[in-house]
Design a protein around this motif. Structure first.
Motif, short mmCIF file in Angstrom:
data_model
loop_
_atom_site.label_atom_id
_atom_site.label_comp_id
_atom_site.label_asym_id
_atom_site.label_seq_id
_atom_site.Cartn_x
_atom_site.Cartn_y
_atom_site.Cartn_z
N GLY A 53 -8.91 -4.00 3.76
CA GLY A 53 -9.51 -3.02 3.23
C GLY A 53 -9.31 -3.15 1.72
O GLY A 53 -10.52 -2.79 1.02
N VAL A 54 -8.31 -3.14 1.26
CA VAL A 54 -8.11 -3.50 -0.26
C VAL A 54 -8.87 -4.54 -1.00
O VAL A 54 -9.45 -4.41 -1.92
CB VAL A 54 -6.48 -3.49 -0.64
N VAL A 55 -8.68 -5.82 -0.02
CA VAL A 55 -9.43 -6.82 -0.68
C VAL A 55 -10.81 -6.60 -0.61
O VAL A 55 -11.57 -6.90 -1.73
CB VAL A 55 -9.21 -8.17 0.45
N ALA A 81 -7.47 -8.13 -9.47
CA ALA A 81 -6.09 -7.48 -9.27
C ALA A 81 -6.12 -6.77 -7.84
O ALA A 81 -5.06 -6.90 -7.15
CB ALA A 81 -5.59 -6.59 -10.37
N ALA A 82 -7.21 -6.04 -7.67
CA ALA A 82 -7.01 -5.31 -6.36
C ALA A 82 -7.16 -6.46 -5.10
O ALA A 82 -6.35 -6.33 -3.90
CB ALA A 82 -8.40 -4.51 -6.06
N VAL A 83 -7.92 -7.60 -5.34
CA VAL A 83 -7.95 -8.44 -4.28
C VAL A 83 -6.66 -9.14 -4.06
O VAL A 83 -5.99 -9.40 -2.73
CB VAL A 83 -8.83 -9.56 -4.63
N ALA A 84 -5.75 -9.56 -5.19
CA ALA A 84 -4.40 -9.98 -5.13
C ALA A 84 -3.55 -8.99 -4.26
O ALA A 84 -2.66 -9.50 -3.60
CB ALA A 84 -3.86 -10.17 -6.52
N ALA A 85 -3.72 -7.67 -4.75
CA ALA A 85 -2.71 -6.71 -4.08
C ALA A 85 -2.90 -6.50 -2.63
O ALA A 85 -2.21 -6.55 -1.86
CB ALA A 85 -3.00 -5.19 -4.80
#
Length: 309
Positions: free
Chosen positions: A131-133, A275-279
């Protein structure tokens, strides 16, 4: 501590997705070349390279059974030729950012669908990470817009991306990642060549320019032979639900290459999205390993393979 085999598999998967994302500018060099014949040439190059590697290692190409053949055909029809055709059609009715954002929902679909197909509950960490990705990809691409059948075509692109992974799981577990990638490339090359000849006739087979030829070789070697094998090696090792979060790296890679080529500026929004994708990738991969270690009864057994890698 993380399993070394898992770390290597994640590296293979991430590297494969990064190669695909970085290839977007290369694909743009083929805008003037017949689409179907270009795909056939690309897949033929990849298939021949993989076959050569198998033979050089003293390994033959195993004949697929009926179940494996069905999976390979699904990969080719939905995830290779069909996906590329859907992308071209979708971009007539939607911005590239919108299509990318919809395809970026693939990790969430895989995180939910794969366990359900295996009659398991989806892992919360994998779903949250996916979901974050998805959110990161949406921010990174800017969302975009669509009209007419743009939404349906974008969803068809996402379905092709999902089926490319799902259809390959069984064949890869039984035959091996490189073997299945070889068969899929060969079948796609033959099918693409046949369709190109029927649709475009003699115009389908003009000699590519040096630039087009270089692009076809790059796509055949890196985006087909290397990326296909690396991706299915990752999927077979850690599972498609966990590996799916890595799909979000595709637009990140495309962004980096575009910035390096001065094709677009680097914005704060893009950095936040990346950064959100990495997280999300970290959450979907790392947290799942922790939960698997605490609950051995739910750990996934290593997939059986006909050939050791």
């Amino acid at each position: 501590m993380a399993n070394t085999g898992d770390i290597r598999a994640v590296a293979f998967g991430a590297g494969s997705i990064l190669l695909v994302g970085a290839s977007f500018p290369v694909t743009g060099l083929l805008q003037g070349y017949p689409v179907l014949s270009g795909q056939a040439i690309r897949y033929a190059i990849g298939g021949l390279i993989l076959l050569g590697v198998l033979l050089a290692r003293g390994r033959g190409l195993p004949m697929p059974g009926l179940r494996d053949l069905a999976g390979i055909l699904g990969m080719v029809v939905a995830g290779m030729l069909g996906f590329n055709a859907a992308i071209l059609a979708a971009e007539r009715y939607a911005t590239p950012g919108f299509v990318t954002a919809v395809v970026g929902c693939t990790p969430l679909v895989l995180a939910i669908a794969v366990p359900m197909l295996g009659r398991r509950r989806p892992a919360m960490a994998a779903v949250l990470g996916a979901g974050v990705v998805v959110a990161g990809v949406a921010v990174l691409t800017g969302g975009g817009s669509w009209h007419g059948p743009g939404l349906l075509l974008a969803l068809a692109c996402m379905a092709g991306e999902v089926l490319f992974t799902l259809c390959g799981i069984g064949p890869v577990n039984r035959l091996g990642a490189m073997e299945v990638s070889t068969w899929a490339s060969i079948v796609a090359a033959v099918a693409g060549a046949g369709i190109a000849t029927i649709v475009d006739g003699g115009a389908a087979w003009r000699l590519p320019t040096p630039t087009e030829g270089t692009a076809l070789v790059v796509l055949g070697v890196f985006v087909t032979a290397v990326a296909f094998t690396g991706w299915y090696t990752c999927v077979a090792r850690i599972g498609a639900d966990r590996a799916g979060v890595l799909v979000g790296l595709m637009p990140v890679s495309g962004l980096v290459v575009s910035v390096l080529l001065h094709a677009q500026p680097l914005t704060v929004t893009a950095v936040v999205g990346a950064a959100a994708v990495a997280a999300g990738c970290t959450l979907g991969l790392y947290r799942r390993r922790v939960s698997a270690r605490r609950e051995p009864s739910e750990a996934r057994p290593e997939p059986r393979r006909a050939v050791r890698r």
